[in-house]
Design a protein around this motif. Structure first.
Motif, short mmCIF file in Angstrom:
data_model
loop_
_atom_site.label_atom_id
_atom_site.label_comp_id
_atom_site.label_asym_id
_atom_site.label_seq_id
_atom_site.Cartn_x
_atom_site.Cartn_y
_atom_site.Cartn_z
N ILE A 130 6.54 64.66 74.07
CA ILE A 130 6.47 64.87 75.52
C ILE A 130 7.37 66.01 75.97
O ILE A 130 7.02 66.77 76.89
N HIS A 131 8.54 66.18 75.34
CA HIS A 131 9.44 67.26 75.78
C HIS A 131 8.88 68.62 75.43
O HIS A 131 9.08 69.59 76.17
N HIS A 132 8.15 68.72 74.31
CA HIS A 132 7.49 69.98 73.98
C HIS A 132 6.31 70.24 74.90
O HIS A 132 6.06 71.38 75.31
N LYS A 133 5.58 69.19 75.22
CA LYS A 133 4.41 69.32 76.10
C LYS A 133 4.80 69.88 77.47
O LYS A 133 4.18 70.82 77.97
N TYR A 134 5.86 69.32 78.05
CA TYR A 134 6.22 69.75 79.41
C TYR A 134 7.01 71.05 79.42
O TYR A 134 7.01 71.76 80.43
N GLN A 135 7.64 71.39 78.33
CA GLN A 135 8.20 72.74 78.20
C GLN A 135 7.08 73.76 78.23
O GLN A 135 7.16 74.78 78.94
N LEU A 136 6.03 73.50 77.47
CA LEU A 136 4.90 74.42 77.40
C LEU A 136 4.20 74.53 78.76
O LEU A 136 3.81 75.62 79.19
N LEU A 137 4.04 73.40 79.44
CA LEU A 137 3.41 73.42 80.76
C LEU A 137 4.24 74.21 81.76
O LEU A 137 3.69 74.94 82.59
N THR A 138 5.56 74.11 81.66
CA THR A 138 6.42 74.90 82.56
C THR A 138 6.21 76.39 82.34
O THR A 138 6.11 77.16 83.30
N TYR A 139 6.11 76.80 81.08
CA TYR A 139 5.78 78.20 80.80
C TYR A 139 4.43 78.55 81.44
O TYR A 139 4.26 79.65 81.99
N GLY A 140 3.48 77.63 81.34
CA GLY A 140 2.16 77.88 81.93
C GLY A 140 2.23 78.11 83.42
O GLY A 140 1.56 79.02 83.96
N LEU A 141 3.03 77.32 84.13
CA LEU A 141 3.16 77.49 85.58
C LEU A 141 3.79 78.84 85.92
O LEU A 141 3.36 79.51 86.87
N LEU A 142 4.79 79.25 85.16
CA LEU A 142 5.44 80.54 85.41
C LEU A 142 4.49 81.70 85.13
O LEU A 142 4.44 82.68 85.89
N LEU A 143 3.73 81.59 84.05
CA LEU A 143 2.78 82.65 83.71
C LEU A 143 1.64 82.73 84.72
O LEU A 143 1.18 83.82 85.07
N GLN A 144 1.19 81.59 85.18
CA GLN A 144 0.12 81.55 86.17
C GLN A 144 0.53 82.28 87.44
O GLN A 144 -0.25 83.02 88.04
N GLU A 145 1.78 82.09 87.85
CA GLU A 145 2.28 82.74 89.05
C GLU A 145 2.44 84.24 88.84
O GLU A 145 2.16 85.04 89.74
N LEU A 146 2.89 84.64 87.63
CA LEU A 146 3.14 86.05 87.37
C LEU A 146 1.85 86.86 87.23
O LEU A 146 1.72 87.94 87.80
N TYR A 147 0.89 86.32 86.48
CA TYR A 147 -0.33 87.08 86.17
C TYR A 147 -1.52 86.76 87.06
O TYR A 147 -2.58 87.38 86.92
N ARG A 148 -1.36 85.78 87.95
CA ARG A 148 -2.44 85.41 88.86
C ARG A 148 -3.70 84.99 88.11
O ARG A 148 -4.81 85.28 88.53
#
Length: 214
Positions: A130-148
């Motif tokens: 679970i800690h790896h899963k939500y680390q990866l999802l956090t990266y996803g949220l940051l990337l989504q905001e940066l690259y639209r």
């Protein structure tokens, strides 16, 4: 999904998110006792192995991710852009109040995908911790905001056994993560000592064991 901005103080790291899911007390001690932060041999070894993996990854295709594209840069064929690979991408969101650096990013025409390298055999079977899963999802949220672009999934690659596993980012997981981010900030601002992890085997090599267990 609620898009209201989160309080940005203090600025958290993606590593904080991972550690909170691993054991909340690690994050607590990191902010409340900032001078106590030893660097372990495993940390240094992991950095070396990740550097070597990036060197090798530059030459590889994206076929194991199920994505078309063979180079680390964008090509254009018949008006269609192939996927692009970027390495060591620094990410910061003022809206979320989170910063971090993702090992690799795959930028496809209609999505952006985080890839995290792990030093070790990080999971058993198809289950991702679970800690790896939500680390990866956090990266996803940051990337989504940066690259639209929408971040629907991510990959975790083991430097130990060479396996690659995927994680889908569901709306429920996104909501759950946002709630945890708020709890982390409340914990730090109110200086509330959280419960330790229920997985007692994790305490043995924890760098904060001397202050946690006395």
């Amino acid at each position: 999904m609620n898009q209201d901005p989160l309080p940005s103080a203090p600025m958290l790291t993606v590593g904080d998110i991972k550690q909170y899911f691993y054991c909340p007390r690690i994050v607590y001690f990191r902010y409340l006792i900032p001078s106590f932060r030893p660097t372990t041999y495993k940390m240094e070894e992991g950095k070396i192995r990740q550097t070597e993996e990036i060197r090798l990854e530059i030459r590889r295709s994206l076929s194991r991710f199920g994505i078309k594209g063979t180079r680390a840069y964008v090509r254009k064929q018949a008006g269609v852009l192939d996927a692009q690979k970027l390495f060591g991408v620094r990410l910061t969101s003022e809206r979320l109040g989170i910063t971090g650096m993702v090992d690799m990013v795959i930028i496809a025409p209609d999505e952006v995908i985080p890839v995290d390298f792990k030093d070790g055999a990080f999971s058993v079977g198809e289950v991702v911790a679970i800690h790896h899963k939500y680390q990866l999802l956090t990266y996803g949220l940051l990337l989504q905001e940066l690259y639209r672009k929408r971040a629907e999934r991510g990959f975790i690659h083991s430097l130990e056994d060479g396996t690659t596993k995927f994680v889908y980012f569901t709306d429920g997981a996104r909501e759950f993560l946002m709630g945890k981010i708020r709890k982390i900030r409340q914990m730090i601002l109110k200086e509330t000592l959280p419960q330790e992890t229920s997985h007692k085997g994790r305490c043995g090599e924890c760098e904060f064991k001397p202050v946690c267990k006395g």
